[in-house]
Motif scaffolding. Structure first.
Motif, PDB file in Angstrom:
ATOM      1  N   GLN A 119      36.914  39.090  31.210  1.00  0.00           N
ATOM      2  CA  GLN A 119      36.392  39.352  29.872  1.00  0.00           C
ATOM      3  C   GLN A 119      36.169  40.827  29.586  1.00  0.00           C
ATOM      4  O   GLN A 119      36.198  41.246  28.428  1.00  0.00           O
ATOM      5  N   ASP A 120      35.913  41.609  30.616  1.00  0.00           N
ATOM      6  CA  ASP A 120      35.569  43.013  30.402  1.00  0.00           C
ATOM      7  C   ASP A 120      36.824  43.858  30.216  1.00  0.00           C
ATOM      8  O   ASP A 120      37.752  43.803  31.024  1.00  0.00           O
ATOM      9  N   ASP A 121      36.829  44.635  29.152  1.00  0.00           N
ATOM     10  CA  ASP A 121      37.939  45.548  28.868  1.00  0.00           C
ATOM     11  C   ASP A 121      37.360  46.957  28.764  1.00  0.00           C
ATOM     12  O   ASP A 121      37.095  47.465  27.673  1.00  0.00           O
ATOM     13  N   ILE A 227      21.745  48.053  31.089  1.00  0.00           N
ATOM     14  CA  ILE A 227      22.696  49.031  30.564  1.00  0.00           C
ATOM     15  C   ILE A 227      23.763  48.324  29.746  1.00  0.00           C
ATOM     16  O   ILE A 227      24.034  48.687  28.604  1.00  0.00           O
ATOM     17  N   LEU A 228      24.368  47.298  30.328  1.00  0.00           N
ATOM     18  CA  LEU A 228      25.334  46.452  29.627  1.00  0.00           C
ATOM     19  C   LEU A 228      25.580  45.208  30.454  1.00  0.00           C
ATOM     20  O   LEU A 228      25.258  45.161  31.647  1.00  0.00           O
ATOM     21  N   ASP A 229      26.150  44.197  29.822  1.00  0.00           N
ATOM     22  CA  ASP A 229      26.502  42.972  30.525  1.00  0.00           C
ATOM     23  C   ASP A 229      27.937  43.068  31.028  1.00  0.00           C
ATOM     24  O   ASP A 229      28.838  43.537  30.304  1.00  0.00           O
ATOM     25  N   ILE A 230      28.142  42.642  32.266  1.00  0.00           N
ATOM     26  CA  ILE A 230      29.491  42.570  32.829  1.00  0.00           C
ATOM     27  C   ILE A 230      29.749  41.145  33.293  1.00  0.00           C
ATOM     28  O   ILE A 230      28.818  40.343  33.414  1.00  0.00           O
ATOM     29  N   HIS A 231      31.000  40.843  33.564  1.00  0.00           N
ATOM     30  CA  HIS A 231      31.370  39.451  33.788  1.00  0.00           C
ATOM     31  C   HIS A 231      32.186  39.265  35.069  1.00  0.00           C
ATOM     32  O   HIS A 231      32.641  40.227  35.684  1.00  0.00           O
ATOM     33  N   GLU A 232      32.356  37.997  35.384  1.00  0.00           N
ATOM     34  CA  GLU A 232      33.056  37.582  36.610  1.00  0.00           C
ATOM     35  C   GLU A 232      34.447  38.199  36.703  1.00  0.00           C
ATOM     36  O   GLU A 232      35.195  38.244  35.729  1.00  0.00           O
ATOM     37  N   GLY A 233      34.770  38.692  37.906  1.00  0.00           N
ATOM     38  CA  GLY A 233      36.098  39.220  38.169  1.00  0.00           C
ATOM     39  C   GLY A 233      36.223  40.718  38.036  1.00  0.00           C
ATOM     40  O   GLY A 233      37.243  41.283  38.435  1.00  0.00           O
ATOM     41  N   LEU A 234      35.185  41.386  37.487  1.00  0.00           N
ATOM     42  CA  LEU A 234      35.257  42.835  37.313  1.00  0.00           C
ATOM     43  C   LEU A 234      35.180  43.527  38.676  1.00  0.00           C
ATOM     44  O   LEU A 234      34.370  43.172  39.521  1.00  0.00           O
ATOM     45  N   LYS A 235      36.012  44.542  38.854  1.00  0.00           N
ATOM     46  CA  LYS A 235      36.000  45.321  40.092  1.00  0.00           C
ATOM     47  C   LYS A 235      35.116  46.542  39.907  1.00  0.00           C
ATOM     48  O   LYS A 235      35.227  47.253  38.907  1.00  0.00           O
ATOM     49  N   VAL A 236      34.221  46.776  40.864  1.00  0.00           N
ATOM     50  CA  VAL A 236      33.304  47.911  40.795  1.00  0.00           C
ATOM     51  C   VAL A 236      33.380  48.705  42.097  1.00  0.00           C
ATOM     52  O   VAL A 236      33.791  48.186  43.136  1.00  0.00           O
ATOM     53  N   THR A 237      32.965  49.960  42.016  1.00  0.00           N
ATOM     54  CA  THR A 237      32.914  50.826  43.194  1.00  0.00           C
ATOM     55  C   THR A 237      31.490  50.878  43.716  1.00  0.00           C
ATOM     56  O   THR A 237      30.547  51.081  42.941  1.00  0.00           O
ATOM     57  N   LEU A 238      31.324  50.685  45.016  1.00  0.00           N
ATOM     58  CA  LEU A 238      29.997  50.711  45.624  1.00  0.00           C
ATOM     59  C   LEU A 238      29.601  52.150  45.930  1.00  0.00           C
ATOM     60  O   LEU A 238      30.355  52.891  46.555  1.00  0.00           O
ATOM     61  N   LEU A 239      28.405  52.536  45.473  1.00  0.00           N
ATOM     62  CA  LEU A 239      27.928  53.898  45.682  1.00  0.00           C
ATOM     63  C   LEU A 239      26.760  53.975  46.652  1.00  0.00           C
ATOM     64  O   LEU A 239      26.659  54.911  47.444  1.00  0.00           O
ATOM     65  N   ASP A 240      25.855  53.002  46.582  1.00  0.00           N
ATOM     66  CA  ASP A 240      24.633  53.061  47.381  1.00  0.00           C
ATOM     67  C   ASP A 240      24.030  51.669  47.442  1.00  0.00           C
ATOM     68  O   ASP A 240      24.455  50.755  46.714  1.00  0.00           O
ATOM     69  N   GLU A 241      23.034  51.497  48.287  1.00  0.00           N
ATOM     70  CA  GLU A 241      22.319  50.231  48.337  1.00  0.00           C
ATOM     71  C   GLU A 241      20.856  50.461  48.685  1.00  0.00           C
ATOM     72  O   GLU A 241      20.517  51.332  49.488  1.00  0.00           O
ATOM     73  N   ILE A 242      20.017  49.712  48.048  1.00  0.00           N
ATOM     74  CA  ILE A 242      18.574  49.726  48.323  1.00  0.00           C
ATOM     75  C   ILE A 242      18.100  48.287  48.312  1.00  0.00           C
ATOM     76  O   ILE A 242      18.223  47.591  47.294  1.00  0.00           O
ATOM     77  N   GLY A 243      17.549  47.844  49.427  1.00  0.00           N
ATOM     78  CA  GLY A 243      17.057  46.473  49.503  1.00  0.00           C
ATOM     79  C   GLY A 243      18.164  45.479  49.211  1.00  0.00           C
ATOM     80  O   GLY A 243      19.208  45.466  49.867  1.00  0.00           O
ATOM     81  N   ASP A 244      17.956  44.656  48.200  1.00  0.00           N
ATOM     82  CA  ASP A 244      18.937  43.642  47.814  1.00  0.00           C
ATOM     83  C   ASP A 244      19.770  44.068  46.621  1.00  0.00           C
ATOM     84  O   ASP A 244      20.291  43.227  45.880  1.00  0.00           O
ATOM     85  N   TRP A 245      19.889  45.381  46.421  1.00  0.00           N
ATOM     86  CA  TRP A 245      20.613  45.896  45.267  1.00  0.00           C
ATOM     87  C   TRP A 245      21.704  46.875  45.687  1.00  0.00           C
ATOM     88  O   TRP A 245      21.540  47.631  46.643  1.00  0.00           O
ATOM     89  N   TYR A 246      22.817  46.824  44.947  1.00  0.00           N
ATOM     90  CA  TYR A 246      23.890  47.805  45.091  1.00  0.00           C
ATOM     91  C   TYR A 246      23.906  48.717  43.868  1.00  0.00           C
ATOM     92  O   TYR A 246      23.797  48.237  42.729  1.00  0.00           O
ATOM     93  N   LYS A 247      24.072  50.009  44.107  1.00  0.00           N
ATOM     94  CA  LYS A 247      24.395  50.907  43.017  1.00  0.00           C
ATOM     95  C   LYS A 247      25.908  50.948  42.892  1.00  0.00           C
ATOM     96  O   LYS A 247      26.608  51.164  43.883  1.00  0.00           O
ATOM     97  N   VAL A 248      26.412  50.723  41.679  1.00  0.00           N
ATOM     98  CA  VAL A 248      27.857  50.606  41.486  1.00  0.00           C
ATOM     99  C   VAL A 248      28.317  51.529  40.366  1.00  0.00           C
ATOM    100  O   VAL A 248      27.523  51.981  39.528  1.00  0.00           O
ATOM    101  N   LYS A 249      29.605  51.776  40.364  1.00  0.00           N
ATOM    102  CA  LYS A 249      30.236  52.570  39.311  1.00  0.00           C
ATOM    103  C   LYS A 249      31.345  51.736  38.685  1.00  0.00           C
ATOM    104  O   LYS A 249      32.165  51.148  39.388  1.00  0.00           O
TER     105      LYS A 249
END
Length: 266
Positions: A119-121, A227-249
């Motif tokens: 869905q994400d373009d 920030i915005l809603d994203i959807h299933e299948g989107l590819k993201v870049t992993l930047l960092d992680e804290i606890g149970d969270w990933y920072k992504v680009k």
């Protein structure tokens, strides 16, 4: 056909058995064990062909969890997930298959079909040309092929140096020396490419969104601003992680945080 390398260990009590009996047991065990992955792969394929996609998924996943890794498994597993309308999982497995078989046309084709259904373009920000070049280098071959090229270059370079040492003419020595040096330098360069490719296959630094819909947060906190809603299948870049969270680009340059449960690394 899926080939697997099996290591059979046994303790010293086995030495109490007659030698022939011990060897026979090990031989029969190895035949039984080595046949299992192929038999299970065939069973998974049969389940898929019969429309039993969930059963096929379970069997393909079992093969992977047991250490039998092949591009064919990821390809078929991605197809099974696609049939069950799990777009994120399908894309994830196509991408994993391409990590170990970058030039597989079937994987590339099915990945493109699956990505077209996301869905994400988002706008695409072009990467720095050196980054693009390095990424393209990763996509040429898998780590096994790079390692073979490395070994061939180093051995060819060594042969050139031997020719330099033992050549019968000055011209032959000169050619052996120049060729040997160039091939050895190429071999060392390929060695670093091989290491990089192996690390990339083990940790791609990218992930696929598996949640049907998830909000990208501005902090690793469920109560933080969306920030915005994203959807299933989107590819993201992993930047960092804290606890149970990933920072992504994202591909458009946006950065934020996603819960680890919503994505899975390729």
């Amino acid at each position: 056909m899926i080939d697997s390398v099996l290591f059979i260990s046994f303790n010293f009590y086995a030495l109490k058995l007659p030698i022939l009996h011990t060897f026979l047991l090990l031989f029969l065990s190895s035949i039984s064990l080595s046949a299992n992955p192929t038999a299970q792969f065939d069973a998974a394929n049969a389940a898929y062909q019969n429309g039993q996609y969930e059963s096929a998924i379970t069997q393909y996943e079992t093969l992977l969890n047991e250490g039998t890794v092949a591009a064919e498994i990821y390809y078929n597993l991605g197809n099974a997930y696609f049939k069950t309308k799990k777009l994120g999982a399908a894309i994830l497995n196509y991408e994993r298959g391409l990590l170990i078989s970058p030039n597989d046309a079937d994987l590339q084709f099915n990945l493109a079909i699956a990505q077209a259904k996301t869905q994400d373009d988002l706008d695409q920000i072009g990467a720095f040309f050196l980054e693009e070049w390095w990424r393209g280098l990763h996509q040429l071959f898998d780590s096994t092929t790079w390692s073979i090229l490395t070994i061939l270059s180093i051995w060819s370079g060594a042969a050139g140096m031997i020719l330099w040492l033992f050549g019968t003419t000055r011209d032959l020595k000169k050619k052996g020396f120049i060729g040997g040096i160039l091939l050895l330098l190429l071999g060392f360069l390929l060695y670093f490419v091989t290491r990089s490719q192996a690390q990339f296959e083990a940790h791609s630094g990218s992930a696929i969104v598996l949640a049907e819909k998830i909000a990208l947060k501005n902090a690793p906190d469920a109560a933080s601003t969306d920030i915005l809603d994203i959807h299933e299948g989107l590819k993201v870049t992993l930047l960092d992680e804290i606890g149970d969270w990933y920072k992504v680009k994202l591909s458009n340059g946006d950065q934020g945080w996603l819960p680890m449960s919503s994505i899975e690394e390729i």
